[in-house]
Design a protein around this motif. Structure first.
Motif, PDB file in Angstrom:
ATOM      1  N   GLU A 231       0.826  -1.208   0.000  1.00 36.59           N
ATOM      2  CA  GLU A 231       0.000   0.000   0.000  1.00 36.59           C
ATOM      3  C   GLU A 231       0.861   1.259   0.000  1.00 36.59           C
ATOM      4  O   GLU A 231       0.578   2.219  -0.732  1.00 36.59           O
ATOM      5  CB  GLU A 231      -0.926  -0.011   1.207  1.00 36.59           C
ATOM      6  N   ASP A 232       1.929   1.256   0.808  1.00 37.08           N
ATOM      7  CA  ASP A 232       2.803   2.424   0.865  1.00 37.08           C
ATOM      8  C   ASP A 232       3.503   2.672  -0.474  1.00 37.08           C
ATOM      9  O   ASP A 232       3.684   3.829  -0.891  1.00 37.08           O
ATOM     10  CB  ASP A 232       3.839   2.256   1.975  1.00 37.08           C
ATOM     11  N   VAL A 233       3.896   1.594  -1.151  1.00 37.19           N
ATOM     12  CA  VAL A 233       4.535   1.739  -2.458  1.00 37.19           C
ATOM     13  C   VAL A 233       3.556   2.330  -3.466  1.00 37.19           C
ATOM     14  O   VAL A 233       3.907   3.224  -4.249  1.00 37.19           O
ATOM     15  CB  VAL A 233       5.077   0.382  -2.953  1.00 37.19           C
ATOM     16  N   ILE A 234       2.312   1.847  -3.460  1.00 36.41           N
ATOM     17  CA  ILE A 234       1.304   2.369  -4.388  1.00 36.41           C
ATOM     18  C   ILE A 234       1.093   3.862  -4.157  1.00 36.41           C
ATOM     19  O   ILE A 234       1.006   4.653  -5.104  1.00 36.41           O
ATOM     20  CB  ILE A 234      -0.014   1.590  -4.247  1.00 36.41           C
ATOM     21  N   LEU A 235       1.015   4.257  -2.891  1.00 34.00           N
ATOM     22  CA  LEU A 235       0.867   5.684  -2.583  1.00 34.00           C
ATOM     23  C   LEU A 235       2.082   6.482  -3.040  1.00 34.00           C
ATOM     24  O   LEU A 235       1.944   7.594  -3.568  1.00 34.00           O
ATOM     25  CB  LEU A 235       0.654   5.865  -1.078  1.00 34.00           C
ATOM     26  N   LYS A 236       3.259   5.943  -2.860  1.00 35.38           N
ATOM     27  CA  LYS A 236       4.476   6.642  -3.281  1.00 35.38           C
ATOM     28  C   LYS A 236       4.511   6.816  -4.796  1.00 35.38           C
ATOM     29  O   LYS A 236       4.864   7.888  -5.305  1.00 35.38           O
ATOM     30  CB  LYS A 236       5.712   5.879  -2.817  1.00 35.38           C
ATOM     31  N   LEU A 237       4.128   5.766  -5.516  1.00 33.69           N
ATOM     32  CA  LEU A 237       4.104   5.859  -6.977  1.00 33.69           C
ATOM     33  C   LEU A 237       3.180   6.979  -7.436  1.00 33.69           C
ATOM     34  O   LEU A 237       3.478   7.702  -8.390  1.00 33.69           O
ATOM     35  CB  LEU A 237       3.653   4.523  -7.575  1.00 33.69           C
ATOM     36  N   ASN A 238       2.062   7.125  -6.743  1.00 33.10           N
ATOM     37  CA  ASN A 238       1.092   8.146  -7.115  1.00 33.10           C
ATOM     38  C   ASN A 238       1.510   9.535  -6.637  1.00 33.10           C
ATOM     39  O   ASN A 238       1.571  10.480  -7.436  1.00 33.10           O
ATOM     40  CB  ASN A 238      -0.275   7.771  -6.552  1.00 33.10           C
ATOM     41  N   ARG A 239       1.817   9.661  -5.370  1.00 33.74           N
ATOM     42  CA  ARG A 239       1.990  10.984  -4.769  1.00 33.74           C
ATOM     43  C   ARG A 239       3.377  11.569  -4.990  1.00 33.74           C
ATOM     44  O   ARG A 239       3.525  12.797  -5.060  1.00 33.74           O
ATOM     45  CB  ARG A 239       1.668  10.909  -3.280  1.00 33.74           C
ATOM     46  N   GLU A 240       4.389  10.723  -5.094  1.00 35.05           N
ATOM     47  CA  GLU A 240       5.739  11.237  -5.269  1.00 35.05           C
ATOM     48  C   GLU A 240       6.231  11.124  -6.709  1.00 35.05           C
ATOM     49  O   GLU A 240       6.997  11.972  -7.172  1.00 35.05           O
ATOM     50  CB  GLU A 240       6.711  10.501  -4.339  1.00 35.05           C
ATOM     51  N   MET A 241       5.782  10.081  -7.422  1.00 39.07           N
ATOM     52  CA  MET A 241       6.263   9.870  -8.787  1.00 39.07           C
ATOM     53  C   MET A 241       5.252  10.305  -9.835  1.00 39.07           C
ATOM     54  O   MET A 241       5.558  10.321 -11.027  1.00 39.07           O
ATOM     55  CB  MET A 241       6.644   8.401  -8.980  1.00 39.07           C
TER      56      MET A 241
END
Length: 231
Positions: A172-182
């Protein structure tokens, strides 16, 4: 970025997705929810061109997807992580990830380094066969394979289903990072209402192949979940 209008999608002559309209903005996070069998997976497969036929409009940044083959949709930057992961069990981790690069528009076959920053365990297991990984590791591999193509949009079909709890939060944290940071646009089929509420800019609730309700993430209340998601 991605929009549908009066969209119907068929297996054989049976319409599974019926008269669906939606719009997904670039860089946004959209969750698709609903009970089992209401068409969530079919909607993602429709976006990828994996159903028998569609009618209506389906466009990605103005390009008409309706009659475009799946491999061309991938070249446009639409990545798909299917339910069940569908990695190639006899291929090594490296080979599975490199498979994703064949959808790259620039022709590069190298594995992006950021993938190993997101999933360090995959670097350690590059020579191991995909079928020898745990369920959670296979899910990380499936996401890594999609990321290797350099996607602008990621379609994820229940990425935490059947995964050990200690890996669920990491994914879940990776999915959020892909969206919000990348800045990668995410379209997620999910049963975890809490994560969908926390992560989503908008949600789409399906019922019997039609949109029953849409709204922003904060409107995905417990009352809505009770009405449309419980059995």
């Amino acid at each position: 970025m991605l929009e549908a209008s009066a969209l119907f999608s068929y297996y054989g002559k049976s319409p599974i997705i019926q008269d669906v309209d939606f719009r997904v903005e670039a860089g946004s996070f959209t969750s698709i929810l609903g009970r089992n069998g209401v068409g969530k997976t079919t909607l993602l497969r429709t976006i990828m061109g994996l159903t028998d036929a569609i009618t209506g409009a389906l466009r990605f940044e103005g390009a008409d997807l309706a009659r475009m083959p799946t491999h061309r949709r991938g070249r446009l930057g639409i990545g798909y992580i299917p339910q069940g992961r569908e990695i190639i069990p006899r291929f090594t981790v490296r080979e599975n990830i490199v498979m994703g690069t064949y959808a790259r528009a620039d022709g590069k076959r190298s594995i992006p380094e950021f993938i190993f920053e997101l999933f360090p365990i995959l670097r350690d297991f590059l020579g191991r066969r995909g079928g020898d990984l745990s369920g959670g590791q296979q899910q990380q591999l499936a996401i890594a394979r999609a990321l290797a193509m350099g996607p602008r949009v990621l379609l994820l079909d229940e990425p935490t289903e059947g995964i050990q709890p200690n890996i669920v939060r990491q994914i879940e944290d990776v999915i959020l990072k892909l969206n919000r940071e990348m800045g990668i646009t995410v379209i997620l089929v999910e049963q975890n209402v809490g994560f969908a509420r926390r992560a989503s800019d908008q949600f789409i609730l399906l019922d019997k192949g039609r949109i029953a309700l849409t709204g922003t993430g904060e409107k995905l209340t417990n009352e809505v979940a009770d009405e449309y998601l419980t059995f």
